[in-house]
Design an enzyme around this catalytic site. Structure first.
Site, PDB file in Angstrom:
ATOM      1  CG  ASP A  77      -0.601  -8.019  58.295  1.00  0.00           C
ATOM      2  OD1 ASP A  77      -1.006  -9.050  57.732  1.00  0.00           O
ATOM      3  OD2 ASP A  77      -0.968  -6.874  57.975  1.00  0.00           O
ATOM      4  CE  LYS A 100      -1.087  -4.073  60.457  1.00  0.00           C
ATOM      5  NZ  LYS A 100      -0.357  -4.455  59.242  1.00  0.00           N
ATOM      6  CB  THR A 138      -9.123  -2.908  51.679  1.00  0.00           C
ATOM      7  OG1 THR A 138      -7.815  -2.762  52.204  1.00  0.00           O
ATOM      8  CG2 THR A 138      -9.991  -3.610  52.678  1.00  0.00           C
ATOM      9  NE  ARG A 182      -1.571   5.601  57.139  1.00  0.00           N
ATOM     10  CZ  ARG A 182      -2.048   5.466  55.899  1.00  0.00           C
ATOM     11  NH1 ARG A 182      -1.572   6.209  54.928  1.00  0.00           N
ATOM     12  NH2 ARG A 182      -2.988   4.586  55.636  1.00  0.00           N
ATOM     13  CE  LYS A 225      -2.459  -8.098  54.312  1.00  0.00           C
ATOM     14  NZ  LYS A 225      -1.691  -7.153  55.138  1.00  0.00           N
ATOM     15  CG  ASP A 263       5.187 -20.273  48.176  1.00  0.00           C
ATOM     16  OD1 ASP A 263       5.035 -21.181  47.327  1.00  0.00           O
ATOM     17  OD2 ASP A 263       6.195 -19.558  48.220  1.00  0.00           O
ATOM     18  CB  ILE A 264       3.103 -24.787  47.245  1.00  0.00           C
ATOM     19  CG1 ILE A 264       4.537 -24.870  47.791  1.00  0.00           C
ATOM     20  CG2 ILE A 264       3.089 -24.389  45.770  1.00  0.00           C
ATOM     21  CD1 ILE A 264       5.355 -25.985  47.150  1.00  0.00           C
TER      22      ILE A 264
HETATM   23  O1  C5P Z   1      -2.302   3.782  59.036  1.00  0.00           O
HETATM   24  P1  C5P Z   1      -3.505   2.895  58.906  1.00  0.00           P
HETATM   25  O2  C5P Z   1      -4.443   2.965  60.080  1.00  0.00           O
HETATM   26  O3  C5P Z   1      -4.215   3.065  57.576  1.00  0.00           O
HETATM   27  O4  C5P Z   1      -2.879   1.437  58.928  1.00  0.00           O
HETATM   28  C1  C5P Z   1      -3.656   0.294  58.757  1.00  0.00           C
HETATM   29  C2  C5P Z   1      -2.788  -0.916  58.831  1.00  0.00           C
HETATM   30  O5  C5P Z   1      -3.576  -2.032  58.464  1.00  0.00           O
HETATM   31  C3  C5P Z   1      -1.603  -0.918  57.873  1.00  0.00           C
HETATM   32  O6  C5P Z   1      -0.572  -1.675  58.496  1.00  0.00           O
HETATM   33  C4  C5P Z   1      -2.148  -1.626  56.653  1.00  0.00           C
HETATM   34  O7  C5P Z   1      -1.136  -2.286  55.932  1.00  0.00           O
HETATM   35  C5  C5P Z   1      -3.064  -2.646  57.299  1.00  0.00           C
HETATM   36  N1  C5P Z   1      -4.122  -3.157  56.456  1.00  0.00           N
HETATM   37  C6  C5P Z   1      -5.056  -2.358  55.830  1.00  0.00           C
HETATM   38  N2  C5P Z   1      -6.029  -2.917  55.066  1.00  0.00           N
HETATM   39  C7  C5P Z   1      -6.077  -4.237  54.920  1.00  0.00           C
HETATM   40  C8  C5P Z   1      -5.151  -5.053  55.562  1.00  0.00           C
HETATM   41  C9  C5P Z   1      -4.172  -4.474  56.334  1.00  0.00           C
HETATM   42  O8  C5P Z   1      -5.025  -1.154  55.972  1.00  0.00           O
HETATM   43  N3  C5P Z   1      -7.040  -4.774  54.207  1.00  0.00           N
END
Ligand code: C5P
Length: 228
Positions: free
Chosen positions: A58, A32, A117, A208, A60, A63-64
């Site tokens: 990703d 990703k 989230t 992470r 996201k 916009d119109i």
């Molecule tokens: O490091 P971690 O496992 O928390 O990364 C999760 C990834 O998923 C990040 O790139 C974060 O931006 C993305 N993400 C998220 N929650 C969402 C949508 C995307 O943690 N609702």
């Protein structure tokens, strides 16, 4: 067998991104790349980092309808396998994105983000949405799927709700995943990889716990093995 692990390469550094992709791609279905990387390095950096691997891009988009359709068309030559849009852009915006994707030689899956989230009931109330996250997630998911989205990005705690409402067909991509014992970071409501896949996730997104491990490749391999 589908490889359900998506490794989130959240870095603005091109060399580090490319190195992580090289190390992790044998263990994941997709990598990703997001705004942090793409806004700095653009399409050229995308290709250098992706090295031909399947990518979940990703960004996201929101916009119109006309602008989002144009944005999707601009992204199609990259050959990403999945693109994200905000369902909150409305039915016409989702339909425009899906239609634009249909024009691709290799059609990317269009995934809709419902409620971030990072938003809770109070945050939704601040933007005029009553009823709390579950109702809003369902409302936006129903609209997005009816207008051509192939699936949804959702929290692990929404999987059951969405499978009950929409069955097996929508692709559910689930971030907020932590192997047992891993640091939570800023994720509050997490599930383990096994729990999320058992609950019905098609793909899990892990950042992470992999990228900050002493050996990212070993961490990814262990997670991949745990969900086979
Ligand atoms: O490091 P971690 O496992 O928390 O990364 C999760 C990834 O998923 C990040 O790139 C974060 O931006 C993305 N993400 C998220 N929650 C969402 C949508 C995307 O943690 N609702």
């Amino acid at each position: 067998m589908i490889k359900r692990l998506i490794a989130a390469i959240d870095t603005p550094e091109l060399d580090r991104a490319a190195g992580l992709v090289r190390a992790l791609s044998p263990h994941c279905g997709l990598v990703k790349l997001g705004l942090e990387f793409f806004l700095r390095h653009g399409p050229a950096g995308f290709a250098q980092a992706a090295q031909g691997n399947a990518v979940f891009l990703d960004l996201k988009l929101h916009d119109i309808p006309n602008t989002v359709a144009g944005a999707v068309r601009s992204l199609l030559p990259l050959g990403a396998d999945m693109l994200t849009i905000h369902a909150g852009g409305g039915a016409k915006m989702v339909a425009a994105a899906a239609l634009a994707a249909d024009k691709a030689e290799k059609r990317p899956k269009i995934l809709a983000v419902t409620v971030l989230t990072s938003m809770d009931a109070a945050g939704l109330a601040e933007i005029g949405v009553a009823g709390g996250p579950p109702q809003q997630v369902l409302r936006l998911a129903r609209m997005a799927l009816a207008n051509g989205a192939d699936g949804l990005v959702c929290s692990a705690h929404e999987i059951a709700l969405l499978r009950d409402a929409f069955g097996a067909k929508p692709i559910l991509v689930v971030p907020g995943i932590r192997p047992a014992g891993a640091a939570l970071g800023d994720q509050a409501r997490v599930m383990t990889p096994e729990q999320a896949v058992r609950a019905g996730a098609d793909y899990i997104v892990v950042g992470r716990p992999i990228t900050e491990a002493a050996s990212p490749a070993q961490a990814a391999a262990a997670i991949a093995a745990s969900i086979q």
